[in-house]
Each structure stands twice: as structure tokens, then as C-alpha cells.
Design a protein around this motif. Sequence first.
Motif, PDB file in Angstrom:
ATOM      1  N   GLU A 157       1.720   9.502  -5.536  1.00 13.65           N
ATOM      2  CA  GLU A 157       2.166  10.839  -5.123  1.00 13.65           C
ATOM      3  C   GLU A 157       3.212  11.394  -6.082  1.00 13.65           C
ATOM      4  OE1 GLU A 157       1.710  10.500  -0.327  1.00 13.65           O
ATOM      5  OE2 GLU A 157       3.638  11.173  -1.082  1.00 13.65           O
ATOM      6  N   THR A 192      -6.082  18.171   1.544  1.00  8.82           N
ATOM      7  CA  THR A 192      -6.897  18.549   2.710  1.00  8.82           C
ATOM      8  C   THR A 192      -6.619  17.623   3.887  1.00  8.82           C
ATOM      9  OG1 THR A 192      -8.602  19.482   1.311  1.00  8.82           O
ATOM     10  CG2 THR A 192      -9.280  18.895   3.532  1.00  8.82           C
ATOM     11  N   SER A 193      -6.491  16.330   3.603  1.00  5.80           N
ATOM     12  CA  SER A 193      -6.257  15.400   4.711  1.00  5.80           C
ATOM     13  C   SER A 193      -4.831  15.490   5.244  1.00  5.80           C
ATOM     14  CB  SER A 193      -6.594  13.969   4.306  1.00  5.80           C
ATOM     15  OG  SER A 193      -5.656  13.515   3.363  1.00  5.80           O
ATOM     16  N   THR A 194      -3.927  16.093   4.483  1.00  5.39           N
ATOM     17  CA  THR A 194      -2.549  16.249   4.967  1.00  5.39           C
ATOM     18  C   THR A 194      -2.367  17.547   5.737  1.00  5.39           C
ATOM     19  OG1 THR A 194      -1.748  15.007   3.067  1.00  5.39           O
ATOM     20  CG2 THR A 194      -0.109  16.251   4.291  1.00  5.39           C
ATOM     21  N   TYR A 195      -2.885  18.646   5.176  1.00 10.34           N
ATOM     22  CA  TYR A 195      -2.617  19.964   5.787  1.00 10.34           C
ATOM     23  C   TYR A 195      -3.822  20.572   6.497  1.00 10.34           C
ATOM     24  CZ  TYR A 195       1.515  19.393   2.997  1.00 10.34           C
ATOM     25  OH  TYR A 195       2.670  18.863   2.462  1.00 10.34           O
ATOM     26  N   GLN A 209       0.828  -1.203   0.000  1.00  5.46           N
ATOM     27  CA  GLN A 209       0.000   0.000   0.000  1.00  5.46           C
ATOM     28  C   GLN A 209       0.869   1.263   0.000  1.00  5.46           C
ATOM     29  OE1 GLN A 209      -2.528   0.497   3.383  1.00  5.46           O
ATOM     30  NE2 GLN A 209      -4.007   1.729   2.281  1.00  5.46           N
ATOM     31  N   GLU A 210       1.944   1.227   0.798  1.00  4.69           N
ATOM     32  CA  GLU A 210       2.873   2.361   0.868  1.00  4.69           C
ATOM     33  C   GLU A 210       3.494   2.639  -0.499  1.00  4.69           C
ATOM     34  OE1 GLU A 210       4.187   4.601   3.291  1.00  4.69           O
ATOM     35  OE2 GLU A 210       2.247   4.045   4.139  1.00  4.69           O
ATOM     36  N   LEU A 243       0.912   4.160  -2.842  1.00  5.72           N
ATOM     37  CA  LEU A 243       0.657   5.567  -2.539  1.00  5.72           C
ATOM     38  C   LEU A 243       1.835   6.455  -2.936  1.00  5.72           C
ATOM     39  CD1 LEU A 243      -1.096   5.210   0.937  1.00  5.72           C
ATOM     40  CD2 LEU A 243      -2.140   6.085  -1.137  1.00  5.72           C
ATOM     41  N   LEU A 244       3.035   5.960  -2.710  1.00  6.04           N
ATOM     42  CA  LEU A 244       4.233   6.725  -3.071  1.00  6.04           C
ATOM     43  C   LEU A 244       4.283   6.944  -4.585  1.00  6.04           C
ATOM     44  CD1 LEU A 244       6.889   7.998  -2.066  1.00  6.04           C
ATOM     45  CD2 LEU A 244       7.968   5.774  -2.330  1.00  6.04           C
TER      46      LEU A 244
END
Lengths: 152, 216
Positions: B80, B103-106, B72-73, B76-77
Amino acid sequence: MEYKECSQAGNGQIDQACEKVLSELECDFVGLALQNTDGPDVRWHYAAGNSNEKYKRITVRYGKGIAGKVISTGRPMYLENFPEDISGKALEYPIMLAESLNFAYAVPIHFKGIPKGVLLIGNRTGQPINEGEQSTVRSAARRLEEKLSSLI
Amino acid sequence: METQPAKNNISSYIIQSQEEEIKRIALELHEGVGQTLYSLYTGMQFIEAAVNLPDLKGYVGDMGQMLEKTIQEIRLLAVELHPPTLATLGLLPAMKSYLKLYTSTYGITVDLQNEGVEVQISERESITLFRVCQEALANIARYADTMSASILFHWEPSQLLISIKDQGEGFDVDTAMKKSTGLAAMIERMCLINGTCKINSKIGEGTSIEITLPLY
């Protein structure tokens, strides 16, 4: 993951515990992050001294951000003079940006011996967090561990 | 901002090479490393089912879970680094997907508006627009001290206009241009695809960035 979300009364107790740390240490910000029960992501659940509500929307992946790093390593983390003297990019530290913190100290919160949460204190001014204050945070984290264990 | 042809070519080459390298690494992670790990994961599941010793079964199960997280990592990487939706679904869906992550990060909410009908643009143009928007949003997260921002996509027959606004702290554009390579890079990137990038900001009143791309 075996723990479940806190009840309303439990939330109040955790909020109070964060407020207590804030007043004891006279710091600018106290936050508590917990790993999600249904996955590896980490979310900021409680805060005191927050300047906005952004922390409620912030979720970091396991191993990312201060919270993710502290949980993945199981070790405390100290950030000073942010964003100048840090390893990596400022954007990798969302809670520091969201709360405009310059100094932060974060310790793991264990659940059944495994790091599942993070207690963070931070200052927005140029006030470093000394060893005595760091020790107080570690003690507060142990008290929170007991409180969380009895609540969830 | 005007650039000399030679400098323009070098900038274009560096930016394009960097993008190609990022895309290659993302693809390698997704299709190479990710697939190999998935094969290991299915093998681990097979072993887990075949093992009878409870301790060993639990150990193999834990390893399988760790592999699942790693897969999964990696996925996602890769996303990104280079969003695959940019080439498959287009700029707007890729931006919508990125805004969810942003939004979910910052913790900053971004209101996305779209006017007109999205038309197909080249991959080079769409990755450039995506990167410039990413830079603008990163600057908002880092400097604006605001809870919200907005992005407007306005499609006209002759051009695409993207307007990114926030009502945060704002800054002095001349001073920032001398200090920040990020702002200069946004303008440079847009120049390279024959577009424009205008940055307006006032201390205490927020920032507005307008990007245009001619559509032929």
C-alpha cells in the motif's frame, strides 16, 4: 473460523432483523458485517436503509475501518460529526463515506464468545445517537447473536 | 500554473524526499521486518511439530497463526505504501492492481481503458502519475457520492494522457482550489515532471481530470 454462510431463508431473517432495528430506532442506516470464514477480512453482508449498493463490494481488513476495528477490539465504537471530529483520515472509514453518514454506533456480534461480526446504525443528518439508542443497538446485537447462532 | 524556480525546487525536493522515505519504509517492512517474522514463523512451526503436550501444541499453533496474519499485514502495508509493481511491471499493471483494492475498499467500480502501447517512463514520472491518480480516486470516494468512475490511459508518441471521470456530485473548482491542498498538490506534482493537470467539474454533473505527460 467455524461458522458457515447462512442459507437463503437465513439471509431473509437477518435482513428482517436489520429492517426491524431501522424502524425501531428511526435511524437512516443499519448494517451487519461479518468476518469471512476463510480469512481475517470483514465484509458488509446485510443492510437496511442503504442509499446504494456499495456496501456489498466493501471488504475491510481485520483492524481496519469501523467493522475491522470493532471486531479486533471487541468493543463498541461511536463516531460523531463525521468527518470533522474523527481520529485519522476520513478515507479510513469506507462505510461512512459510502452511505454519507455523519453519526454511527457499532457494536460487536459474538460467535462462540469471539467477536466475529458488527452491527452498525448510522444517521445521515446531524442527529446524534443517544445513550438510549445505543442501548437498543446492544440489545439488538444480542438478539442477532442468538439468531446467527441458530442459523449457522 | 507557473511556479518560481526556487519554489519549484523546494516543492520538488519535499515531494521527492517524501517518496524516497515512503519507499524506504515499505522496503524495510517487506525485506526487514517481514523476513524476520517469517523466520520466527518457520521456527514456531518447527516447535509445534516437536511439542507433544496437546495444550502447548495448540498454544504454539495459535501463535504461529497470529504470526502468519502479522506477516500478511506487513506485506499488505508495504504494498500500500509503495507498490512494487510500479518499478517492475510498470504504471498500468500497478494501477490495475490498485483499482482492485480501491473497489473492494470503497465499493466504487472503476472502468479502466487503455489506448495505445505503454512505453517505459522514469520511476519518478510513474510514481508521480500514480500518486495523482490515487488522489483523484480518493477525492471520488470522499466527495463524489457515486457508484462508478472511469480511467482512460491514452498513449501517443509525444504524450501520455490520463483521463479520470466520474458522474458524481461535482464541485465548484475555484472554491475547491482555495480550500483543498489535495487539488493544488496534484497540479504541483504534475508541474514538477513537466506535465499538466486540468480539473473540470460542474455541480450535479461530475468531475473530469486530465493529466498529460510529455514523452520524449
